[in-house]
Design a protein around this motif. Structure first.
Motif, mmCIF file in Angstrom:
data_model
loop_
_atom_site.group_PDB
_atom_site.id
_atom_site.type_symbol
_atom_site.label_atom_id
_atom_site.label_comp_id
_atom_site.label_asym_id
_atom_site.label_seq_id
_atom_site.Cartn_x
_atom_site.Cartn_y
_atom_site.Cartn_z
ATOM 1 N N PRO A 292 -1.317 -16.059 4.864
ATOM 2 C CA PRO A 292 -1.382 -14.699 4.332
ATOM 3 C C PRO A 292 -1.343 -13.657 5.463
ATOM 4 O O PRO A 292 -1.484 -14.011 6.645
ATOM 5 C CB PRO A 292 -2.714 -14.656 3.587
ATOM 6 N N ASP A 293 -1.166 -12.397 5.083
ATOM 7 C CA ASP A 293 -1.019 -11.309 6.067
ATOM 8 C C ASP A 293 -2.038 -11.391 7.206
ATOM 9 O O ASP A 293 -1.661 -11.348 8.382
ATOM 10 C CB ASP A 293 -1.186 -9.939 5.374
ATOM 11 N N THR A 294 -3.316 -11.510 6.861
ATOM 12 C CA THR A 294 -4.366 -11.424 7.892
ATOM 13 C C THR A 294 -4.246 -12.576 8.900
ATOM 14 O O THR A 294 -4.479 -12.390 10.086
ATOM 15 C CB THR A 294 -5.771 -11.461 7.250
ATOM 16 N N GLU B 243 9.194 0.002 2.461
ATOM 17 C CA GLU B 243 8.536 0.419 1.219
ATOM 18 C C GLU B 243 8.056 -0.793 0.424
ATOM 19 O O GLU B 243 8.866 -1.648 0.062
ATOM 20 C CB GLU B 243 9.521 1.228 0.365
ATOM 21 N N ASN B 244 6.741 -0.851 0.192
ATOM 22 C CA ASN B 244 6.236 -1.766 -0.824
ATOM 23 C C ASN B 244 6.359 -0.984 -2.133
ATOM 24 O O ASN B 244 7.090 -1.399 -3.015
ATOM 25 C CB ASN B 244 4.791 -2.151 -0.470
ATOM 26 N N GLY B 245 5.739 0.185 -2.194
ATOM 27 C CA GLY B 245 6.004 1.093 -3.302
ATOM 28 C C GLY B 245 4.757 1.612 -3.985
ATOM 29 O O GLY B 245 3.633 1.297 -3.579
ATOM 30 N N PHE B 246 4.962 2.408 -5.015
ATOM 31 C CA PHE B 246 3.833 2.933 -5.790
ATOM 32 C C PHE B 246 3.242 1.800 -6.618
ATOM 33 O O PHE B 246 3.976 1.052 -7.278
ATOM 34 C CB PHE B 246 4.293 4.075 -6.699
ATOM 35 N N ARG B 247 1.944 1.694 -6.582
ATOM 36 C CA ARG B 247 1.274 0.556 -7.232
ATOM 37 C C ARG B 247 0.856 0.887 -8.662
ATOM 38 O O ARG B 247 0.485 2.019 -8.970
ATOM 39 C CB ARG B 247 0.063 0.115 -6.389
ATOM 40 N N ASN B 248 0.949 -0.124 -9.508
ATOM 41 C CA ASN B 248 0.589 0.003 -10.918
ATOM 42 C C ASN B 248 -0.251 -1.193 -11.332
ATOM 43 O O ASN B 248 -0.211 -2.238 -10.692
ATOM 44 C CB ASN B 248 1.867 0.098 -11.759
ATOM 45 N N PRO C 203 2.765 1.132 1.900
ATOM 46 C CA PRO C 203 3.841 0.758 2.827
ATOM 47 C C PRO C 203 3.699 -0.682 3.305
ATOM 48 O O PRO C 203 2.606 -1.238 3.313
ATOM 49 C CB PRO C 203 3.651 1.707 4.022
ATOM 50 N N TRP C 204 4.793 -1.274 3.719
ATOM 51 C CA TRP C 204 4.770 -2.487 4.522
ATOM 52 C C TRP C 204 5.075 -2.073 5.951
ATOM 53 O O TRP C 204 5.721 -1.034 6.180
ATOM 54 C CB TRP C 204 5.849 -3.473 4.049
ATOM 55 N N ILE C 205 4.675 -2.883 6.901
ATOM 56 C CA ILE C 205 4.947 -2.559 8.292
ATOM 57 C C ILE C 205 5.505 -3.794 9.006
ATOM 58 O O ILE C 205 5.018 -4.904 8.791
ATOM 59 C CB ILE C 205 3.672 -2.004 8.983
ATOM 60 N N GLU D 41 -2.949 -5.194 -9.026
ATOM 61 C CA GLU D 41 -2.115 -3.983 -8.959
ATOM 62 C C GLU D 41 -1.106 -4.155 -7.837
ATOM 63 O O GLU D 41 -1.436 -4.616 -6.756
ATOM 64 C CB GLU D 41 -2.974 -2.714 -8.821
ATOM 65 N N ASN D 42 0.150 -3.841 -8.159
ATOM 66 C CA ASN D 42 1.258 -3.954 -7.218
ATOM 67 C C ASN D 42 2.442 -3.154 -7.754
ATOM 68 O O ASN D 42 2.472 -2.810 -8.939
ATOM 69 C CB ASN D 42 1.654 -5.428 -7.030
ATOM 70 N N PRO D 43 3.423 -2.871 -6.905
ATOM 71 C CA PRO D 43 4.620 -2.182 -7.405
ATOM 72 C C PRO D 43 5.419 -3.036 -8.391
ATOM 73 O O PRO D 43 5.312 -4.269 -8.388
ATOM 74 C CB PRO D 43 5.434 -1.926 -6.134
ATOM 75 N N LEU E 256 -10.541 -7.509 -11.396
ATOM 76 C CA LEU E 256 -9.267 -7.065 -10.816
ATOM 77 C C LEU E 256 -9.136 -7.499 -9.364
ATOM 78 O O LEU E 256 -9.968 -7.159 -8.525
ATOM 79 C CB LEU E 256 -9.200 -5.534 -10.897
ATOM 80 N N ARG E 257 -8.075 -8.231 -9.073
ATOM 81 C CA ARG E 257 -7.831 -8.605 -7.679
ATOM 82 C C ARG E 257 -7.360 -7.371 -6.907
ATOM 83 O O ARG E 257 -6.484 -6.649 -7.367
ATOM 84 C CB ARG E 257 -6.766 -9.694 -7.595
ATOM 85 N N VAL E 258 -7.966 -7.157 -5.731
ATOM 86 C CA VAL E 258 -7.465 -6.121 -4.827
ATOM 87 C C VAL E 258 -7.154 -6.756 -3.479
ATOM 88 O O VAL E 258 -7.575 -7.879 -3.193
ATOM 89 C CB VAL E 258 -8.478 -4.956 -4.642
HETATM 90 C C1 TK8 Z 1 2.502 -9.541 0.618
HETATM 91 C C2 TK8 Z 1 1.429 -8.480 0.362
HETATM 92 C C3 TK8 Z 1 1.733 -7.677 -0.883
HETATM 93 C C4 TK8 Z 1 0.654 -6.645 -1.176
HETATM 94 C C5 TK8 Z 1 -0.550 -7.298 -1.830
HETATM 95 O O1 TK8 Z 1 2.104 -10.368 1.647
HETATM 96 O O2 TK8 Z 1 -1.222 -8.077 -1.162
HETATM 97 O O3 TK8 Z 1 -0.837 -7.028 -2.995
HETATM 98 O O4 TK8 Z 1 1.149 -5.656 -2.030
HETATM 99 O O5 TK8 Z 1 2.962 -7.048 -0.728
HETATM 100 O O6 TK8 Z 1 1.373 -7.622 1.498
#
Ligand code: TK8
Length: 338
Positions: free
Chosen positions: A75-77, A148-153, A239-241, A212-214, A172-174
């Protein structure tokens, strides 16, 4: 075979082999492992491929990107730590999961910070976005561009969210980020941080009720298979980076660094266009997949927004009031204020 012939033969072999090996080493491309969290068939996966192609083209195949999706590198981290340690070269991921490393990234978590993508592009690609990105260098990371990841819903399996109270009791998962955690707790949800790579199965097994995600991600990660309701909140622009290991980056030539910077800029332009095109069609696609979609009425959205001003105050303290005020001033200028 007599000894002379054998020696001659061996010498001939070495003579032909040595230049071949040297040449092979010369043209052996520099390998770049580029990790990301979503599937290959997603806006993230498509843009990773464009980045790989651009790097190959711009380096004359001397640099080779291996794009590795679906969180196969973690995962990201986890990838962030691998970059810092120099065990992995590059990644793209959410700015929200970087806050533990660089607190200024929390600026982008501010609920309702940007009203539209034009504002997001202007601030992210301007001096403020650069300033926040440059903070990464002390921590062992180099930021290249924002995608852009985008506006989340919101999606969930319990009920449509038409007002704040509907979030009551929804597990709710965050993302692993305090602003998100505090925001959704304030709104009444039972917010739980989880890495994205565990999200689908958590939804499937009802370990959590929603997330919640785009739109793009709801589609590409097939969340419609395990979520009934989609409620349009656009509560934050995410955003994504694109990141590079600084340890590795510092060993590159100026030309190689330029290849990566230019390829990243090209990938960003592609990614934003692709993401926006997909998002524009996504609602119809998600409806066709069986999701029940509702728009949160403006008055209710305003109530949520008011409630979240508490969070804004703490973001200001976290990122520093200078940065906060500079951002607010830039936004009001973009909006035609003074
Ligand atoms: C993908 C995540 C994803 C983010 C999340 O690795 O974790 O909900 O929106 O795009 O970075």
């Amino acid at each position: 075979m007599n000894i002379i012939r054998r020696t001659l033969l061996a010498a001939a072999c070495v003579a032909t082999l040595v230049p071949a090996i040297a040449q092979a080493q010369d043209i052996k491309p520099r390998l770049i492992r580029f990790g990301y969290g979503l599937n290959e068939q997603s806006n993230q996966g498509r843009a990773a491929k464009v980045f790989a192609d651009e790097v190959a083209k711009r380096s004359g195949n001397k640099m080779k990107v291996r794009a590795i999706g679906a969180a196969a590198l973690g995962p990201d981290t986890q990838m962030q730590q691998a970059l810092i340690g120099g065990a992995q070269e590059m990644m793209v991921g959410s700015t929200a999961t970087l806050v533990g490393i660089t607190k200024e990234m929390a600026l982008w978590d501010t609920p309702f910070l940007f009203n539209n993508v034009k504002e997001a592009d202007a601030v992210l690609d301007g001096p403020i976005g650069r300033k926040v990105m440059d903070k990464l260098e002390d921590k062992g990371l180099v930021g290249l561009v924002y995608w852009e990841n985008g506006f989340r819903n919101l999606t969930n399996s319990k009920r449509p969210i038409a007002k704040m109270e509907d979030l009551g009791g929804v597990k709710l998962r965050v993302m692993q980020n305090n602003v998100y955690l505090d925001s959704f707790k304030l709104l009444g949800a039972n917010a739980v941080p989880l890495p994205f790579s565990e999200l689908f199965s958590a939804l499937e097994t009802n370990t959590v009720d929603g997330q919640e995600n785009p739109y793009n991600t709801i589609l590409s990660s097939k969340f419609y298979e395990v979520q009934k309701y989609l409620s349009i909140t656009n509560h934050v622009y995410s955003p994504w980076i694109v990141l590079v290991s600084k340890k590795w980056w510092d060993g590159l030539s100026k030309d190689e660094q330029k290849v990566l910077r230019d390829a990243a800029a090209a990938s960003r332009d592609f990614e934003r266009k692709d993401t926006r095109e997909e998002a524009a069609k996504a609602l119809a696609d998600l409806k066709a997949k069986g999701m029940q979609i509702n728009e949160v009425p403006a008055t209710e959205a305003a109530r949520m927004r008011d409630k979240l001003t508490h969070v804004n105050a703490s973001i200001g303290t976290t990122v520093g009031m200078d940065l906060w005020n500079e951002t607010q001033a830039a936004l009001s200028k973009l909006r035609g204020g003074k």
